[in-house]
Motif scaffolding. Structure first.
Motif, PDB file in Angstrom:
ATOM      1  N   GLN A 230      -5.306  -5.172   3.488  1.00  0.00           N
ATOM      2  CA  GLN A 230      -5.644  -5.696   2.163  1.00  0.00           C
ATOM      3  C   GLN A 230      -6.849  -6.638   2.197  1.00  0.00           C
ATOM      4  N   LEU A 233      -9.857  -4.509   2.499  1.00  0.00           N
ATOM      5  CA  LEU A 233     -10.104  -3.921   1.183  1.00  0.00           C
ATOM      6  C   LEU A 233     -10.787  -4.926   0.279  1.00  0.00           C
ATOM      7  N   ILE A 273      -9.615   3.279  -1.938  1.00  0.00           N
ATOM      8  CA  ILE A 273      -8.449   3.008  -2.802  1.00  0.00           C
ATOM      9  C   ILE A 273      -7.359   4.035  -2.498  1.00  0.00           C
ATOM     10  N   ALA A 276      -5.775   3.535   1.030  1.00  0.00           N
ATOM     11  CA  ALA A 276      -4.908   2.363   1.146  1.00  0.00           C
ATOM     12  C   ALA A 276      -3.618   2.514   0.365  1.00  0.00           C
ATOM     13  N   THR A 277      -3.644   3.314  -0.687  1.00  0.00           N
ATOM     14  CA  THR A 277      -2.497   3.376  -1.586  1.00  0.00           C
ATOM     15  C   THR A 277      -1.604   4.570  -1.289  1.00  0.00           C
ATOM     16  N   VAL A 280       2.109   4.197   0.102  1.00  0.00           N
ATOM     17  CA  VAL A 280       3.083   3.671  -0.859  1.00  0.00           C
ATOM     18  C   VAL A 280       3.362   4.688  -1.955  1.00  0.00           C
TER      19      VAL A 280
END
Lengths: 302, 321
Positions: A230, A233, A273, A276-277, A280
């Motif tokens: 994070q 990022l 984006i 990283a996402t 999840v």
């Protein structure tokens, strides 16, 4: 429920409006996400000009290539996985036993502990005293600064306690005690195996929280080799853009070069984006049931 | 054996209470393992929640790192006075409160309306998909969320900017114009959390007795009337509790996102108490001053919570405690 009774015209209009409303809500949430996915594999020129608005145009994987070539992102990813795993295990080891003890009606001091924990929901020491404490304990610049100061959330203790109280039959616990089972044995061998749903919910809540957190890393970590994803990022998505806001009078060719640079930077952002996402978002639809359950258990006043 | 048995269910334990300290002691000893189970959490709260509360005293001191919390000299309310009399005091209060209230005005009703709407949609693929998709942004991290906002609103490549231009307007400088900061903050928050916020209301709606609706249908109530007179009243207790909790955090806006969206140009609208505490405390190392502001903030929060809860308790039975 309304079978047999004909719907009036007004009802039908109401229903249609309702469906339109829900569909709009769906669209508003869905569109930006779909846009990012498409933009991350489109020619950045078509994205910047507005030509690409839903389906990918001029497919390119440059963005992802640049992301995967970036050593910082890989290291951040590794750090985040480590912090999330260790952090979540610590979270569970603190939360579940405490919640079980608090669920027992015959636990002397239950009121005291509950009160002591609940006060912290409404009043705290604040940022600086917490920082000084963590610093004083020598945790700054270690992964423990990200894990120990947020080892447990009172909200999750309450949710787990409510689960233990409502879902583990008291008769079962009594029977085990009559058979000579100690409290420890009772908790580990009988209560926990029956509590898989709440363990899953807690692991998910804590896990997602750990994966997504950036602030404690921002204040406690100085060594960039230890940065979680994070924070990396933040550098790519937030700081760069803010840096690019300035600029004054520039000639046309510099402007064009800067535009191309900005477009490529945007492409990288869309890709990062997604990267990283994805973990999840990928697990989420399968576990949605558990997440929702967690919120519902929490909403039972108790 | 019988005593263990009775103790667990709690009923007989209360009957034992008048028998005095010896029984109490016995009950403590019998469950000694439970104290081991709760110990980690106890020490966590003691050290990491009550420890900093002890550290609050530096708000009334001139904290000198080498002398520590105890050894630093007392100076009374100097830091508070400096803060109250500073030129930015009212700006910080105004920004903090206006962002919170704006967020409350927009972000509080939308999940309720959305939950009522979801509830009227028939079970099936469409409902499931709409729910799954609207819940999903809850899991996006603040950093990614801020990144999305910045990317979409970027003047050179942003999607929203293109959209506004396509509709024939001049796009404002969302990211740098202070007038747009609050709107940007509030609406991105709604986008991210409105769907997730419906869950708690849907749980309440699932508890509505179907016979109420049947009776209303027989009496000729329209769908809208049933929503208005059956479903909405069911949600009132949940709304009240959430409203109290929201009021208790009026002074504690989501500062992680603000910190990320803040830039020198929009500072006049985006600087709130908590970001100021962060800047003065951890960036400028004015430990005592920053602690004082933080303390002021938490006291106001706690007072607001007590106040609102008190008012609600007097007027209805739905208070927190």
């Amino acid at each position: 429920m309304t079978s047999g009774i004909k719907e009036t015209r007004r009802d039908r209009i109401f229903l249609i409006c309702n469906y339109v409303y829900v569909f709009l809500a769906f669209l508003i949430v869905f569109y930006p996400v779909a846009y990012i996915v498409s933009a991350s594999i489109s020619d950045p020129k078509t994205v910047a000009s507005g030509e690409m608005w839903l389906w990918p145009k001029g497919i390119t994987f440059d963005g992802y290539q640049r992301v995967f070539e970036n050593a910082n992102i890989w290291r951040g990813y590794g750090n985040t996985i480590l912090y999330t795993l260790v952090g979540t295990v610590v979270n569970l080891l603190v939360t579940l036993p405490a919640a079980y003890a608090l669920s027992r009606r015959d636990f002397v001091g239950r009121g005291f502990f509950t009160g002591m924990f609940m006060v912290t929901m409404f009043f705290g020491g604040g940022l600086v005293p917490t920082y000084l404490l963590v610093k004083g304990l020598g945790m700054v610049d270690t992964m423990w600064a990200l894990i120990i100061p947020s080892a447990v959330s009172i909200w999750n203790i309450i949710v787990s306690r409510t689960f233990f109280q409502s879902s583990i039959p008291i008769e079962l616990q009594e029977a085990a005690q009559i058979d000579g089972s100690t409290n420890m044995h009772l908790f580990v061998r009988i209560v926990l195996p029956l509590s898989m749903p709440i363990i899953a919910v807690m692991a998910l809540f804590y896990g997602v929280g750990n994966w997504n957190s950036y602030f404690s890393a921002l204040i406690y970590l100085n060594d960039s080799a230890k940065y979680p994803l994070q924070l990396i990022l933040r550098q790519i998505l937030v700081l760069q853009e803010m840096g690019a806001q300035g600029g004054g009078a520039i000639d046309a060719s510099t402007a064009a070069a800067m535009n191309t640079k900005a477009e490529v930077a945007a492409l990288v952002k869309y890709a990062v984006i997604i990267v990283a996402t994805v973990p999840v978002i990928l697990i989420y639809p399968f576990l949605q049931r558990y997440f929702v359950q967690g919120v519902m258990i929490g909403s039972v006043k108790g | 054996m019988r005593e263990t048995n009775a103790g667990l269910s709690g009923g007989a334990a209360t009957a034992h209470r008048h028998m005095g300290n010896r029984t109490l002691w016995k009950r403590i000893v019998r469950n000694w393992e439970l104290y081991i189970l709760i110990a980690p959490a106890f020490f966590y709260f003691l050290i990491f929640c009550y420890g900093p509360m002890y550290g609050i005293q530096i708000a009334f001191k001139n904290y000198i790192p080498t002398k520590g919390v105890m050894g630093s000299p007392w100076i009374g309310f100097d830091h508070f006075e400096r803060f109250f009399h500073s030129y930015y005091f009212w700006d910080l209060i105004w920004n903090t409160l206006s962002i919170s209230l704006y967020e409350l005005a927009i972000g509080f009703p939308i999940p309720i309306i959305l939950a009522l709407a979801f509830n009227e949609v028939r079970q099936g693929f469409f409902k499931k998909m709409a729910q799954t998709v609207t819940y999903a942004p809850h899991f996006i991290s603040v950093v990614v969320m801020a990144g999305m906002i910045i990317t979409f609103l970027s003047p050179s490549t942003g999607m929203v900017v293109r959209l506004v231009e396509a509709l024939g307007f001049d796009s404002p400088a969302f990211l740098t114009d202070p007038r747009w900061f609050k709107t940007m903050y509030v609406f991105s928050g709604v986008w991210q959390s409105a769907g997730w916020g419906t869950i708690i209301y849907l749980a309440a709606l699932a508890g509505v007795d179907p016979s109420l609706h049947e009776a209303a249908v027989i009496d000729g109530a329209s769908r809208f009337q049933r929503v208005r007179h059956i479903n909405i009243p069911v949600l009132v207790p949940t709304m009240t509790i959430l409203l109290i909790l929201n009021m208790g955090s009026l002074f504690g806006v989501g500062f992680e996102k603000i910190l990320l969206l803040q830039n020198p140009l929009n500072m006049e609208a985006s600087d709130v108490i908590s970001t100021f505490v962060y800047r003065s405390g951890l960036e400028d190392a004015q430990y005592s001053f920053s602690t004082a502001i933080g303390l002021f903030n938490s006291v106001v929060n706690a007072a607001l919570l007590l106040l609102v809860n008190g008012i609600v308790r007097r007027t209805s039975e739905n208070s927190l405690w």
